[in-house]
Design a protein around this motif. Structure first.
Motif, mmCIF file in Angstrom:
data_model
loop_
_atom_site.group_PDB
_atom_site.id
_atom_site.type_symbol
_atom_site.label_atom_id
_atom_site.label_comp_id
_atom_site.label_asym_id
_atom_site.label_seq_id
_atom_site.Cartn_x
_atom_site.Cartn_y
_atom_site.Cartn_z
ATOM 1 N N ASP A 144 -20.123 -3.669 -1.648
ATOM 2 C CA ASP A 144 -18.691 -3.889 -1.841
ATOM 3 C C ASP A 144 -18.100 -2.530 -2.167
ATOM 4 O O ASP A 144 -18.352 -1.979 -3.246
ATOM 5 N N ILE A 145 -17.336 -1.983 -1.234
ATOM 6 C CA ILE A 145 -16.809 -0.629 -1.453
ATOM 7 C C ILE A 145 -15.347 -0.652 -1.896
ATOM 8 O O ILE A 145 -14.649 0.343 -1.805
ATOM 9 N N ARG A 146 -14.890 -1.803 -2.409
ATOM 10 C CA ARG A 146 -13.542 -1.820 -2.966
ATOM 11 C C ARG A 146 -13.482 -1.016 -4.261
ATOM 12 O O ARG A 146 -12.423 -0.681 -4.747
ATOM 13 N N PHE A 147 -14.656 -0.771 -4.847
ATOM 14 C CA PHE A 147 -14.703 0.028 -6.079
ATOM 15 C C PHE A 147 -15.918 0.932 -5.988
ATOM 16 O O PHE A 147 -16.805 0.717 -5.165
ATOM 17 N N ASP A 148 -15.965 1.939 -6.867
ATOM 18 C CA ASP A 148 -16.997 2.957 -6.740
ATOM 19 C C ASP A 148 -18.264 2.560 -7.526
ATOM 20 O O ASP A 148 -19.120 1.905 -7.009
ATOM 21 N N MET A 149 -18.385 2.965 -8.737
ATOM 22 C CA MET A 149 -19.487 2.595 -9.635
ATOM 23 C C MET A 149 -20.848 2.659 -8.945
ATOM 24 O O MET A 149 -21.648 1.722 -9.003
ATOM 25 N N LYS A 150 -21.115 3.772 -8.264
ATOM 26 C CA LYS A 150 -22.371 3.889 -7.505
ATOM 27 C C LYS A 150 -23.583 3.939 -8.434
ATOM 28 O O LYS A 150 -23.476 4.329 -9.590
ATOM 29 N N VAL A 151 -24.716 3.592 -7.878
ATOM 30 C CA VAL A 151 -25.966 3.583 -8.629
ATOM 31 C C VAL A 151 -26.498 5.019 -8.753
ATOM 32 O O VAL A 151 -26.456 5.782 -7.792
ATOM 33 N N ILE A 202 -29.599 -4.247 -10.211
ATOM 34 C CA ILE A 202 -28.512 -3.308 -10.538
ATOM 35 C C ILE A 202 -27.316 -3.577 -9.619
ATOM 36 O O ILE A 202 -26.161 -3.450 -10.027
ATOM 37 N N SER A 203 -27.611 -4.015 -8.393
ATOM 38 C CA SER A 203 -26.481 -4.295 -7.500
ATOM 39 C C SER A 203 -25.731 -5.543 -7.975
ATOM 40 O O SER A 203 -24.507 -5.610 -7.897
ATOM 41 N N GLU A 204 -26.458 -6.520 -8.509
ATOM 42 C CA GLU A 204 -25.799 -7.705 -9.066
ATOM 43 C C GLU A 204 -24.983 -7.343 -10.308
ATOM 44 O O GLU A 204 -23.877 -7.830 -10.510
ATOM 45 N N LEU A 205 -25.575 -6.476 -11.121
ATOM 46 C CA LEU A 205 -24.895 -6.063 -12.352
ATOM 47 C C LEU A 205 -23.616 -5.291 -12.020
ATOM 48 O O LEU A 205 -22.580 -5.457 -12.659
ATOM 49 N N ARG A 206 -23.721 -4.475 -10.982
ATOM 50 C CA ARG A 206 -22.553 -3.707 -10.541
ATOM 51 C C ARG A 206 -21.409 -4.659 -10.143
ATOM 52 O O ARG A 206 -20.260 -4.470 -10.538
ATOM 53 N N LEU A 207 -21.765 -5.693 -9.384
ATOM 54 C CA LEU A 207 -20.739 -6.656 -8.955
ATOM 55 C C LEU A 207 -20.166 -7.420 -10.151
ATOM 56 O O LEU A 207 -18.965 -7.647 -10.248
ATOM 57 N N ASP A 237 -12.033 -6.801 -13.021
ATOM 58 C CA ASP A 237 -11.046 -7.168 -12.008
ATOM 59 C C ASP A 237 -10.896 -6.102 -10.911
ATOM 60 O O ASP A 237 -9.792 -5.777 -10.478
ATOM 61 N N LEU A 238 -12.047 -5.553 -10.491
ATOM 62 C CA LEU A 238 -12.005 -4.535 -9.442
ATOM 63 C C LEU A 238 -12.261 -5.127 -8.057
ATOM 64 O O LEU A 238 -12.224 -4.434 -7.062
ATOM 65 N N ARG A 239 -12.566 -6.431 -8.021
ATOM 66 C CA ARG A 239 -12.836 -7.058 -6.724
ATOM 67 C C ARG A 239 -11.599 -7.849 -6.318
ATOM 68 O O ARG A 239 -11.552 -9.079 -6.388
ATOM 69 N N LYS A 240 -10.608 -7.131 -5.868
ATOM 70 C CA LYS A 240 -9.309 -7.739 -5.565
ATOM 71 C C LYS A 240 -9.384 -8.563 -4.286
ATOM 72 O O LYS A 240 -9.851 -8.087 -3.253
ATOM 73 N N LYS A 241 -8.898 -9.793 -4.393
ATOM 74 C CA LYS A 241 -8.990 -10.713 -3.258
ATOM 75 C C LYS A 241 -8.075 -10.338 -2.097
ATOM 76 O O LYS A 241 -8.251 -10.779 -0.975
ATOM 77 N N ASP A 242 -7.054 -9.544 -2.398
ATOM 78 C CA ASP A 242 -6.127 -9.213 -1.311
ATOM 79 C C ASP A 242 -6.371 -7.808 -0.765
ATOM 80 O O ASP A 242 -5.546 -7.230 -0.076
ATOM 81 N N LEU A 255 -15.967 -15.083 7.403
ATOM 82 C CA LEU A 255 -14.819 -14.215 7.640
ATOM 83 C C LEU A 255 -13.536 -14.924 7.190
ATOM 84 O O LEU A 255 -12.680 -14.328 6.516
ATOM 85 N N CYS A 256 -13.433 -16.200 7.541
ATOM 86 C CA CYS A 256 -12.240 -16.964 7.137
ATOM 87 C C CYS A 256 -12.158 -17.062 5.622
ATOM 88 O O CYS A 256 -11.089 -16.879 5.032
ATOM 89 N N ALA A 257 -13.291 -17.346 4.980
ATOM 90 C CA ALA A 257 -13.284 -17.508 3.522
ATOM 91 C C ALA A 257 -12.823 -16.214 2.858
ATOM 92 O O ALA A 257 -11.986 -16.243 1.949
ATOM 93 N N ILE A 258 -13.329 -15.087 3.333
ATOM 94 C CA ILE A 258 -12.943 -13.817 2.703
ATOM 95 C C ILE A 258 -11.453 -13.550 2.921
ATOM 96 O O ILE A 258 -10.733 -13.187 1.988
ATOM 97 N N LEU A 259 -11.001 -13.777 4.147
ATOM 98 C CA LEU A 259 -9.576 -13.543 4.409
ATOM 99 C C LEU A 259 -8.708 -14.510 3.597
ATOM 100 O O LEU A 259 -7.585 -14.194 3.236
ATOM 101 N N GLY A 260 -9.260 -15.669 3.303
ATOM 102 C CA GLY A 260 -8.527 -16.642 2.496
ATOM 103 C C GLY A 260 -8.709 -16.422 1.011
ATOM 104 O O GLY A 260 -8.237 -17.216 0.198
ATOM 105 N N GLY A 261 -9.434 -15.368 0.638
ATOM 106 C CA GLY A 261 -9.608 -15.039 -0.779
ATOM 107 C C GLY A 261 -10.503 -16.021 -1.511
ATOM 108 O O GLY A 261 -10.335 -16.268 -2.700
ATOM 109 N N SER A 262 -11.476 -16.603 -0.796
ATOM 110 C CA SER A 262 -12.333 -17.601 -1.439
ATOM 111 C C SER A 262 -13.796 -17.186 -1.362
ATOM 112 O O SER A 262 -14.196 -16.426 -0.490
#
Ligand code: ASP
Length: 610
Positions: free
Chosen positions: A286-293, A414-419, A426-431, A561-568
């Motif tokens: 998920d590259i909407r935010f940084d927080m790299k390992v 660590i990838s789960e913890l990052r998410l 609130d860094l995983r913005k649905k829009d 794809l639909c679910a993500i575009l629908g923010g779900s």
């Protein structure tokens, strides 16, 4: 004529017009001598006003919730307007009405905010589908469908339907099988995807194919999977990886624009599989935010070309398992240095949950005053903590979270913890939509149980041209199972690519093998002898002998794809009639037993073991 207008159509400009509406009764409200009914259909809600003169008729034939009602009357300006709905300025002064169909009291109220809970929703899915939320999702699904089709049509693709009753196609899952009455003892498999058919279509000369198609996979239960799901399945002839990437990022951009009004004009970023694993701990970042390992300690086998940022000896003391840890991985969480004891304890419990599977969590607080506090103060001087924190790329105010353990598990954790931390912040913005291509996947994966190589994508994927020789000239046998990573096969990369959107794989594909010889070598590497190859894939190997063009393709997970575009998070909400988490259709009560007579016709006798 049942209706002249829909329930979402009339406005103040229609004042005085004669109209007939038909729809479902949402609510009935009585005020003294007059009665208000909200009438709903797919397009909206319109208020009906029944005057005194209709009272007798209403008493004889009272409409209730979800009755299907037809009402004729005149459009009237409302005295008490409702600014929340488009028809809120008007109402219909009813002159006559007919109840077209009665309804029992529905098991849950059909409103946006009452869905009656999952089980009821699924059992009465036809009622659930009347709810705005679900309707919006199906409308979005149709918009994505239209956008994909219009793009592909514009690019000269042709949609070709392929059969559902077929022979097994290996996509890594179990097949659903269908017994054949005409061929007793023999079974069809339902396609896990149209993979081999679309390749055959390339050989037939249909150089740009697509199909919005159902696929069937009998997978173990995992959250948010469906045994039948839909793909936008595509294939192209005379292409290299670059052509496929360009074509399909074009499609995704077109969908963004048509469905969400988003202009995404830059190139979709690309990342190798190795970099994804290195920087994010998984292959769908998920590259909407940084927080790299930060890879403090890691196995040189998986990343032979990388070096540690700090000397490994620094971690050769408890609590890193006394130097035994294969991997020590860190993330720097912005602005969380003020986490309380309670919060860090809770996070520690979180990483210890069986799904995450870590023994514990080490943290370093980078206090804004410049001091460092850690759960391992006992073992590390403040100076050393500072060195580690800085290596993890921190700023003042950050909280460094560190996990240690076996490499694969720790990377996953660590990838789960990052998410999780991004979710909390609130860094995983649905829009916000951030696609990325992940490239250069390994061709093979090692199956420990079977002590053999399996195709990471599927067996039709071509190796990188420069590595074909490595594949052909090495014996696939693995002598020392513990050291499989040292086998030359472990390093062969595939000409394969995934498109990842907001941390989800939404599409995956590859350039294919199109020469019989290489395909046979591939099957052999996967442990298939000549006879099995012929039995399972004789048709494809044969087809390769009649002029197979170079080709490649991709399939997008349409529901996802639909679910993500629908923010779900849930694909189920975007499927009209989904199965529940136990793979059951609650409405049909399927799967179910079949008649003795049907079994007899199939010449099948049940012997349910265990
Ligand atoms: N058939 C593949 C899948 O379903 C996609 C592809 O390689 O085109 O994942």
């Amino acid at each position: 004529m049942y209706r002249t207008h829909t329930c979402g159509e009339l406005r103040l400009a229609d004042k005085g017009a004669k109209t007939t509406l038909a729809g479902w009764v949402q609510t009935v409200r009585k005020f003294g001598a007059i009665t208000f009914v909200d009438l709903r259909d797919r397009y909206g809600i319109t208020q009906l006003l029944f005057g005194e003169e209709l009272n007798k008729q209403l008493e004889e034939n009272p409409p209730g919730r979800e009755f299907v009602l037809q009402a004729a009357g005149t459009v009237n300006e409302r005295s008490n307007k409702n600014p929340n709905i488009p028809t809120g300025d008007i109402e219909i002064l009813v002159s006559s009405f007919t109840i077209l169909s009665k309804s029992s009291v529905p098991p849950f109220t059909i409103q946006d905010d009452t869905d009656g809970g999952d089980d009821l929703r699924m059992k009465y899915r036809y009622l659930d589908l009347r709810r705005n939320e679900v309707k919006k999702n199906l409308e979005l699904r149709y918009a994505v469908n239209r956008a994909a089709r219009s793009y592909l049509h514009g690019q000269n693709f042709i949609e070709v339907e392929t059969p559902y009753l077929i022979k097994s196609t290996p996509e890594g899952a179990r097949d659903f099988v269908v017994p054949s009455r005409m061929n007793p003892g023999q079974f069809y498999a339902l396609p896990q995807s149209p993979q081999t058919f679309k390749q055959l279509l390339m050989i037939s000369g249909y150089d740009r194919y697509y199909q919005i198609v159902k696929c069937f996979r009998d997978e173990d239960l995992r959250a948010d999977r469906q045994p039948e799901f839909t793909q936008i399945d595509c294939e192209m002839a005379f292409v290299e990886q670059e052509d496929v990437l360009n074509m399909f990022e074009g499609m995704v951009k077109h969908i963004f624009k048509e469905v969400k009004g988003i202009e995404y004009n830059e190139a979709v970023p690309r990342m190798t599989w190795e970099d994804a694993m290195w920087n994010y701990g998984n292959d769908k970042p998920d590259i909407r935010f940084d927080m790299k390992v930060t890879n403090l300690v890691f196995s040189k086998q998986m990343f032979p070309n990388k070096s540690t940022v700090l000397p490994e000896e620094m971690f050769a003391i408890p609590p890193w398992g006394g130097g035994g840890a294969e991997a020590v991985l860190a993330i720097a969480v912005p602005g969380c240095a003020d986490y309380t004891r309670k919060q860090t304890d809770e996070l520690t419990e979180w990483v210890k949950r069986p799904q995450i599977g870590m023994k514990g969590l080490v943290f370093i607080k980078c206090n804004t005053g410049g001091s460092y506090k850690s759960s391992v103060d006992k073992f590390y001087s403040e100076d050393k903590l500072k060195t580690i924190a800085e290596a993890a790329g921190t700023k003042a105010g950050d909280l460094v979270l560190i996990l240690a353990g076996p490499e694969e598990r720790t990377r996953k954790a660590i990838s789960e913890l990052r998410l999780e931390m991004a979710e909390r912040l609130d860094l995983r913005k649905k829009d916000e939509f951030k696609p990325v291509w992940v490239l250069d996947f390994p061709l093979f994966e090692y199956d420990e149980e079977g002590n053999r190589w399996v195709a990471r994508h599927h067996p039709f994927t071509a190796p990188k041209p420069s590595q074909i020789e490595t594949m052909i000239s090495n014996n696939p046998a693995i002598e020392n199972t513990a050291e499989y990573v040292k086998h030359p096969y472990a390093n062969i990369k595939a000409n394969a690519y995934d498109m990842v959107l907001n941390g989800n794989e939404i599409g995956g594909g590859s350039i294919r093998i199109y020469q019989r010889e290489l395909q046979e070598k591939m099957f052999a590497a996967l442990g298939m002898d000549k006879e099995e190859q012929q039995h399972k894939f004789g048709f494809l190997l044969g087809a390769f002998e009649y002029g197979a063009p170079p080709h490649g393709g991709i399939a997008f997970g349409f529901d996802r794809l639909c679910a993500i575009l629908g923010g779900s998070e849930s694909i189920r909400d975007f499927i009209a009639f989904p199965k529940n988490n136990a793979v059951r259709d609650m409405m049909l009560d399927a799967p179910s037993t079949i008649d003795e007579k049907q079994l007899e016709e199939l010449q099948i006798k049940l012997d349910l073991r265990g």
